[in-house]
Design a protein around this motif. Structure first.
Motif, PDB file in Angstrom:
ATOM      1  N   UNK A 153       0.821  -1.221   0.000  1.00  0.00           N
ATOM      2  CA  UNK A 153       0.000   0.000   0.000  1.00  0.00           C
ATOM      3  C   UNK A 153       0.851   1.264   0.000  1.00  0.00           C
ATOM      4  N   UNK A 154       2.036   1.156  -0.604  1.00  0.00           N
ATOM      5  CA  UNK A 154       2.914   2.329  -0.751  1.00  0.00           C
ATOM      6  C   UNK A 154       3.243   2.980   0.590  1.00  0.00           C
ATOM      7  N   UNK A 155       3.271   2.162   1.663  1.00  0.00           N
ATOM      8  CA  UNK A 155       3.657   2.683   2.960  1.00  0.00           C
ATOM      9  C   UNK A 155       2.578   3.444   3.694  1.00  0.00           C
ATOM     10  N   UNK A 156       1.342   3.350   3.244  1.00  0.00           N
ATOM     11  CA  UNK A 156       0.239   4.046   3.920  1.00  0.00           C
ATOM     12  C   UNK A 156      -0.709   3.038   4.558  1.00  0.00           C
ATOM     13  N   UNK A 157      -1.361   3.464   5.622  1.00  0.00           N
ATOM     14  CA  UNK A 157      -2.259   2.573   6.362  1.00  0.00           C
ATOM     15  C   UNK A 157      -3.459   2.181   5.516  1.00  0.00           C
ATOM     16  N   UNK A 158      -3.824   0.903   5.604  1.00  0.00           N
ATOM     17  CA  UNK A 158      -5.037   0.438   4.927  1.00  0.00           C
ATOM     18  C   UNK A 158      -6.069   0.017   5.971  1.00  0.00           C
ATOM     19  N   UNK A 159      -7.226  -0.408   5.520  1.00  0.00           N
ATOM     20  CA  UNK A 159      -8.302  -0.737   6.446  1.00  0.00           C
ATOM     21  C   UNK A 159      -7.952  -1.941   7.321  1.00  0.00           C
ATOM     22  N   UNK A 160      -7.185  -2.872   6.779  1.00  0.00           N
ATOM     23  CA  UNK A 160      -6.810  -4.050   7.555  1.00  0.00           C
ATOM     24  C   UNK A 160      -6.005  -3.654   8.792  1.00  0.00           C
ATOM     25  N   UNK A 161      -5.053  -2.744   8.623  1.00  0.00           N
ATOM     26  CA  UNK A 161      -4.245  -2.284   9.764  1.00  0.00           C
ATOM     27  C   UNK A 161      -5.107  -1.506  10.743  1.00  0.00           C
ATOM     28  N   UNK A 162      -5.897  -0.588  10.237  1.00  0.00           N
ATOM     29  CA  UNK A 162      -6.743   0.234  11.108  1.00  0.00           C
ATOM     30  C   UNK A 162      -7.712  -0.646  11.890  1.00  0.00           C
ATOM     31  N   UNK A 163      -8.307  -1.624  11.234  1.00  0.00           N
ATOM     32  CA  UNK A 163      -9.242  -2.520  11.902  1.00  0.00           C
ATOM     33  C   UNK A 163      -8.560  -3.378  12.954  1.00  0.00           C
ATOM     34  N   UNK A 164      -7.341  -3.832  12.662  1.00  0.00           N
ATOM     35  CA  UNK A 164      -6.623  -4.657  13.632  1.00  0.00           C
ATOM     36  C   UNK A 164      -6.290  -3.854  14.883  1.00  0.00           C
ATOM     37  N   UNK A 165      -5.831  -2.618  14.688  1.00  0.00           N
ATOM     38  CA  UNK A 165      -5.517  -1.770  15.841  1.00  0.00           C
ATOM     39  C   UNK A 165      -6.760  -1.567  16.698  1.00  0.00           C
ATOM     40  N   UNK A 166      -7.886  -1.348  16.056  1.00  0.00           N
ATOM     41  CA  UNK A 166      -9.131  -1.120  16.793  1.00  0.00           C
ATOM     42  C   UNK A 166      -9.570  -2.343  17.579  1.00  0.00           C
ATOM     43  N   UNK A 167      -9.149  -3.529  17.147  1.00  0.00           N
ATOM     44  CA  UNK A 167      -9.582  -4.770  17.800  1.00  0.00           C
ATOM     45  C   UNK A 167      -8.718  -5.154  18.990  1.00  0.00           C
ATOM     46  N   UNK A 168      -7.594  -4.485  19.194  1.00  0.00           N
ATOM     47  CA  UNK A 168      -6.656  -4.892  20.238  1.00  0.00           C
ATOM     48  C   UNK A 168      -7.185  -4.549  21.625  1.00  0.00           C
ATOM     49  N   UNK A 169      -6.962  -5.461  22.560  1.00  0.00           N
ATOM     50  CA  UNK A 169      -7.391  -5.228  23.938  1.00  0.00           C
ATOM     51  C   UNK A 169      -6.315  -4.463  24.706  1.00  0.00           C
ATOM     52  N   UNK A 170      -6.666  -4.025  25.901  1.00  0.00           N
ATOM     53  CA  UNK A 170      -5.775  -3.184  26.700  1.00  0.00           C
ATOM     54  C   UNK A 170      -4.447  -3.869  27.034  1.00  0.00           C
TER      55      UNK A 170
END
Length: 277
Positions: A153-170
């Motif tokens: 993705x040319x070094x830019x965030x995609x939905x997969x990364x954003x979604x994974x970050x949102x799913x992480x627990x504390x």
């Protein structure tokens, strides 16, 4: 945790160590070079004129001030190259363990060959019944998504990364921030640049090491003792294995004692492996 130092695991550990040494040398070297260039501050000469004996200097033939700018920004680029390297070494080990399990009859070789980075840990857990450290696996996938953004993705965030970050627990986030020394990219949005820092590199080394050790521990109880004994004999044969019969058992026992100590293989088990060969 006592590990079984089978040959592929030793190769993995050595590759990790060599990669770590090379990467840290490059990181330190870039800063050392930057520091040295302070001594030439104000010079209008090109680097090839100041350091003509340095190999490849003409490929970096800039004035001191410009060269320092590049060196000051080198860390991010070096880490962006290093993290995928560390992940690749880890993925190779996981694929190796799956093939070991297949050869021992716990899964088909086709299933082992079909495993990919996104499902290799879950496949390992399914086959062995051993639960890997959840936070470490989630942190691995965070690094994997970051790598994928870099490559695809040319070094830019995609939905997969954003979604994974949102799913992480504390606990996973806290562990990540402890390893990296910087906050997790909670504010990342699609299209925003993904940057790699030295902390991310440290995290990749720590996370993959922990998972690898857990996998090693799981193999101890899952792989049959007969197969482990055969692995010991395989090492003996790979290193020559032409001893006289009366000396063969002594050398095989030495390999088992030195590298496979965690298994406590018996003399009878090793004799049986010799007989099978």
């Amino acid at each position: 945790m006592t590990l079984v130092q089978f040959r592929e695991y030793r190769d993995y550990a050595q590759n990790r160590q060599e990669a770590n040494n090379a990467i840290m040398a490059l990181l330190a070297g870039s800063q050392l070079a930057n520091h040295v260039l302070h001594l030439t501050h104000g010079s209008e000469m090109q680097l090839s004129q100041i350091f003509p004996a340095v190999p490849h200097i003409k490929r970096f033939n800039l004035r001191t001030d410009r060269a320092q700018q590049f060196l000051g920004e080198a860390e991010e680029h070096l880490c962006a190259m290093a993290v995928p390297y560390i992940l690749a070494i880890h993925e190779d080990l996981l694929m190796t363990t799956l093939k070991m399990l297949a050869r021992d009859g716990h899964m088909t070789m086709r299933r082992a060959d079909d495993a990919k980075s996104h499902n290799m840990h879950s496949t390992f857990e399914s086959v062995t019944g051993h639960t890997l450290p959840a936070a470490s696996v989630k942190q691995f996938h965070l690094l994997r998504f970051m790598r994928n953004c870099l490559i695809h993705a040319a070094g830019t965030a995609n939905q997969a990364l954003v979604g994974h970050i949102a799913s992480l627990d504390a606990p996973t986030i806290q562990g990540w921030e402890t390893l990296t020394g910087h906050p997790l990219m909670g504010s990342v949005t699609v299209g925003r640049k993904v940057s790699f820092k030295q902390g991310d590199l440290i995290a990749s080394l720590a996370v993959t090491k922990r998972i690898a050790e857990e996998c090693n521990s799981a193999l101890v109880g899952k792989i049959s003792r007969q197969t482990w004994a055969d692995y010991v004999l395989r090492e003996f044969q790979a290193d020559g294995g032409n001893s006289q019969a009366n000396d063969r058992l002594r050398k095989v026992k030495g390999i088992a004692r030195f590298y496979y100590r965690a298994l406590q293989l018996t003399e009878q088990e090793l004799q049986d492996a010799i007989a099978r060969a």
